[in-house]
Scaffold this motif. Structure first.
Motif, PDB file in Angstrom:
ATOM      1  N   GLU A 198       0.826  -1.210   0.000  1.00  0.00           N
ATOM      2  CA  GLU A 198       0.000   0.000   0.000  1.00  0.00           C
ATOM      3  C   GLU A 198       0.859   1.259   0.000  1.00  0.00           C
ATOM      4  O   GLU A 198       0.539   2.232  -0.675  1.00  0.00           O
ATOM      5  CB  GLU A 198      -0.936  -0.014   1.215  1.00  0.00           C
ATOM      6  CG  GLU A 198      -2.072  -1.001   1.112  1.00  0.00           C
ATOM      7  CD  GLU A 198      -2.996  -0.715  -0.061  1.00  0.00           C
ATOM      8  OE1 GLU A 198      -3.404   0.460  -0.226  1.00  0.00           O
ATOM      9  OE2 GLU A 198      -3.291  -1.653  -0.823  1.00  0.00           O
ATOM     10  N   LEU A 199       1.941   1.243   0.759  1.00  0.00           N
ATOM     11  CA  LEU A 199       2.842   2.398   0.785  1.00  0.00           C
ATOM     12  C   LEU A 199       3.423   2.685  -0.600  1.00  0.00           C
ATOM     13  O   LEU A 199       3.595   3.844  -0.994  1.00  0.00           O
ATOM     14  CB  LEU A 199       3.988   2.150   1.782  1.00  0.00           C
ATOM     15  CG  LEU A 199       3.654   2.247   3.266  1.00  0.00           C
ATOM     16  CD1 LEU A 199       4.817   1.712   4.099  1.00  0.00           C
ATOM     17  CD2 LEU A 199       3.364   3.702   3.665  1.00  0.00           C
ATOM     18  N   LYS A 200       3.706   1.622  -1.330  1.00  0.00           N
ATOM     19  CA  LYS A 200       4.316   1.777  -2.652  1.00  0.00           C
ATOM     20  C   LYS A 200       3.392   2.497  -3.629  1.00  0.00           C
ATOM     21  O   LYS A 200       3.858   3.148  -4.583  1.00  0.00           O
ATOM     22  CB  LYS A 200       4.706   0.405  -3.213  1.00  0.00           C
ATOM     23  CG  LYS A 200       5.468   0.481  -4.532  1.00  0.00           C
ATOM     24  CD  LYS A 200       5.771  -0.885  -5.098  1.00  0.00           C
ATOM     25  CE  LYS A 200       6.463  -0.770  -6.445  1.00  0.00           C
ATOM     26  NZ  LYS A 200       6.732  -2.082  -7.065  1.00  0.00           N
ATOM     27  N   LYS A 201       2.075   2.428  -3.431  1.00  0.00           N
ATOM     28  CA  LYS A 201       1.126   3.080  -4.342  1.00  0.00           C
ATOM     29  C   LYS A 201       1.328   4.589  -4.373  1.00  0.00           C
ATOM     30  O   LYS A 201       1.108   5.236  -5.403  1.00  0.00           O
ATOM     31  CB  LYS A 201      -0.306   2.736  -3.924  1.00  0.00           C
ATOM     32  CG  LYS A 201      -0.673   1.273  -4.155  1.00  0.00           C
ATOM     33  CD  LYS A 201      -2.091   0.986  -3.687  1.00  0.00           C
ATOM     34  CE  LYS A 201      -2.453  -0.481  -3.915  1.00  0.00           C
ATOM     35  NZ  LYS A 201      -3.832  -0.787  -3.456  1.00  0.00           N
ATOM     36  N   LYS A 202       1.754   5.168  -3.237  1.00  0.00           N
ATOM     37  CA  LYS A 202       1.994   6.609  -3.171  1.00  0.00           C
ATOM     38  C   LYS A 202       3.476   6.953  -3.235  1.00  0.00           C
ATOM     39  O   LYS A 202       3.836   8.076  -3.581  1.00  0.00           O
ATOM     40  CB  LYS A 202       1.393   7.181  -1.882  1.00  0.00           C
ATOM     41  CG  LYS A 202      -0.119   7.209  -1.845  1.00  0.00           C
ATOM     42  CD  LYS A 202      -0.606   7.923  -0.595  1.00  0.00           C
ATOM     43  CE  LYS A 202      -2.125   8.006  -0.573  1.00  0.00           C
ATOM     44  NZ  LYS A 202      -2.629   8.703   0.641  1.00  0.00           N
ATOM     45  N   ASN A 203       4.310   6.010  -2.865  1.00  0.00           N
ATOM     46  CA  ASN A 203       5.752   6.265  -2.819  1.00  0.00           C
ATOM     47  C   ASN A 203       6.475   5.064  -3.415  1.00  0.00           C
ATOM     48  O   ASN A 203       6.759   4.092  -2.721  1.00  0.00           O
ATOM     49  CB  ASN A 203       6.194   6.514  -1.373  1.00  0.00           C
ATOM     50  CG  ASN A 203       7.683   6.771  -1.249  1.00  0.00           C
ATOM     51  OD1 ASN A 203       8.416   6.803  -2.242  1.00  0.00           O
ATOM     52  ND2 ASN A 203       8.146   6.941  -0.014  1.00  0.00           N
ATOM     53  N   SER A 204       6.781   5.149  -4.695  1.00  0.00           N
ATOM     54  CA  SER A 204       7.389   4.014  -5.400  1.00  0.00           C
ATOM     55  C   SER A 204       8.787   3.694  -4.900  1.00  0.00           C
ATOM     56  O   SER A 204       9.299   2.599  -5.140  1.00  0.00           O
ATOM     57  CB  SER A 204       7.443   4.288  -6.899  1.00  0.00           C
ATOM     58  OG  SER A 204       8.270   5.419  -7.168  1.00  0.00           O
ATOM     59  N   GLN A 205       9.416   4.666  -4.171  1.00  0.00           N
ATOM     60  CA  GLN A 205      10.785   4.468  -3.685  1.00  0.00           C
ATOM     61  C   GLN A 205      10.836   3.912  -2.257  1.00  0.00           C
ATOM     62  O   GLN A 205      11.928   3.712  -1.720  1.00  0.00           O
ATOM     63  CB  GLN A 205      11.553   5.806  -3.724  1.00  0.00           C
ATOM     64  CG  GLN A 205      11.647   6.423  -5.118  1.00  0.00           C
ATOM     65  CD  GLN A 205      12.257   5.487  -6.131  1.00  0.00           C
ATOM     66  OE1 GLN A 205      13.339   4.937  -5.905  1.00  0.00           O
ATOM     67  NE2 GLN A 205      11.573   5.286  -7.254  1.00  0.00           N
TER      68      GLN A 205
END
Length: 376
Positions: A217-224
């Protein structure tokens, strides 16, 4: 005054092993003599006291799982050791150490303190097994022994679920030395400079599946976004499941799985991280989070035994209820974006460590507990 002899009985792995080593290396060796009884297949590292003198150690057939033949042999071996050593008190650690210690202490009329380091009935997903393990704990609580809980949550379970009388449920918080020096990594760094971290073997207890869901879920807003997960090399029954989830969510570039390494490397990785997270279902009082506090790290953790004893919500981190992935993500994102809030939590983290979990300040309370519970 002659020294008080304490016999420590345990399955010496993981946090239980860490706990015992910290106790032994900080007890006053002028007042206490320590003897260790551990499993034959446990760690082969020697134990040392505060004077760096090697501690007498016996090996016997103490194993994690229930095994009537091995357990009976371990019981007979422990009885012989107790007859030879004549301890003033037995401090039993872990579930199996607790059962063996309580039986021998009962037979030999020796005072027993038991530190579960997370009750065994919390470790199973089956209602039948949980009921069976809890029943065993209840039966053994009726013998002549006291609980020496590693956290307030563990103390409360001893009273409210296992059935110990309040005066027979004592507490000594797991504690560590201040971490004054951060050594260079002894392993090659393969992850980015900005990352979040955790220590937890893929298992029912640590619930790393939830951690992977959070990362996705975090990756959806922050790909890094990047997670460094330490401790996946020892007794990790769910490792293949975790690897499949990483592949499912295309997270191979967003997570580094590290096998168990030197504690100094763990300190280095925690210190350099942006924050620490835990998705555990239960703990005793987790050393990795105590270390995070000592290293001035804000934490985001599940509302689990041990976690809630270390992290005060909205003070030195956030406590997430009901495994709420959305809430987990919001709090992690908040700390990553609000540097002032993170700095305040980091200062609060260190203050909380120093007040409650610095063994330089707490070991005297354990020594008093030992002295107050000797045979009258």
């Amino acid at each position: 005054m002659s020294k008080v002899k304490i016999l420590h009985v345990l399955h010496s792995v993981g946090g239980v092993d860490v706990s015992l080593r910290l106790i032994l290396s900080n007890l006053d060796p002028n007042k206490f003599e320590s003897v260790v009884v551990k499993g034959k297949t446990d760690t082969d590292r020697a134990f040392y006291d505060a004077n760096h003198a090697k501690i007498k150690t016996y090996n016997c057939t103490i194993i994690r799982n229930i095994s009537p033949l091995n357990d009976l042999k371990a019981l007979k071996d422990l009885q012989k050791i107790v007859k030879e050593e004549k301890p003033d008190l037995i401090h039993a650690h872990s579930a199996k150490g607790g059962i063996l210690g309580k039986l021998v202490g009962h037979f030999k009329k020796i005072p027993i303190l038991h530190t579960p380091q997370a009750y065994s009935f919390l470790s199973v997903n089956s209602k039948i097994k949980k009921s069976a393990f809890l029943t065993i704990e209840k039966v053994f609580s009726k013998l002549n022994n006291k609980i020496l809980a590693s956290s307030t949550s563990e103390q409360n379970r001893a009273i409210n679920e296992v059935g110990y009388e309040t005066e027979k449920a004592l507490i000594f918080n797991n504690s560590i030395k201040p971490i004054d020096e951060i050594k260079p990594l002894s392993i090659r760094k393969t992850w980015p400079d900005e990352y979040i971290c955790s220590v937890g073997r893929p298992s029912f207890q640590k619930n790393i599946e939830l951690m992977i869901e959070i990362l996705a879920e975090l990756k959806k807003k922050n790909s890094q976004i990047h997670l460094v997960l330490m401790g996946v090399g020892f007794h990790s029954p769910n490792l293949e499941t975790i690897k499949k989830l990483i592949k499912k969510y295309n997270l191979s570039k967003n997570i580094s799985l590290l096998e168990w390494t030197e504690r100094e490397d763990i300190f280095h990785i925690i210190k350099k991280s942006q924050l620490y997270i835990s998705t555990a279902r239960y703990e005793g009082l987790p050393y990795s989070i105590i270390e995070a506090l000592a290293l001035k790290k804000a934490c985001v953790v599940t509302d689990a035994d041990g976690n809630r004893d270390l992290i005060k919500d909205n003070h030195n981190g956030f406590v997430i209820f009901d495994n709420n992935i959305k809430e987990f993500n919001q709090k992690i994102e908040l700390l990553l974006s609000d540097n002032e809030l993170k700095k305040q939590f980091e200062e609060n983290a260190y203050q909380r460590f120093n007040s409650n979990f610095n063994i330089n300040n707490t070991i005297q309370s354990l020594e008093r507990i030992y002295l107050n519970n000797l045979k009258k």
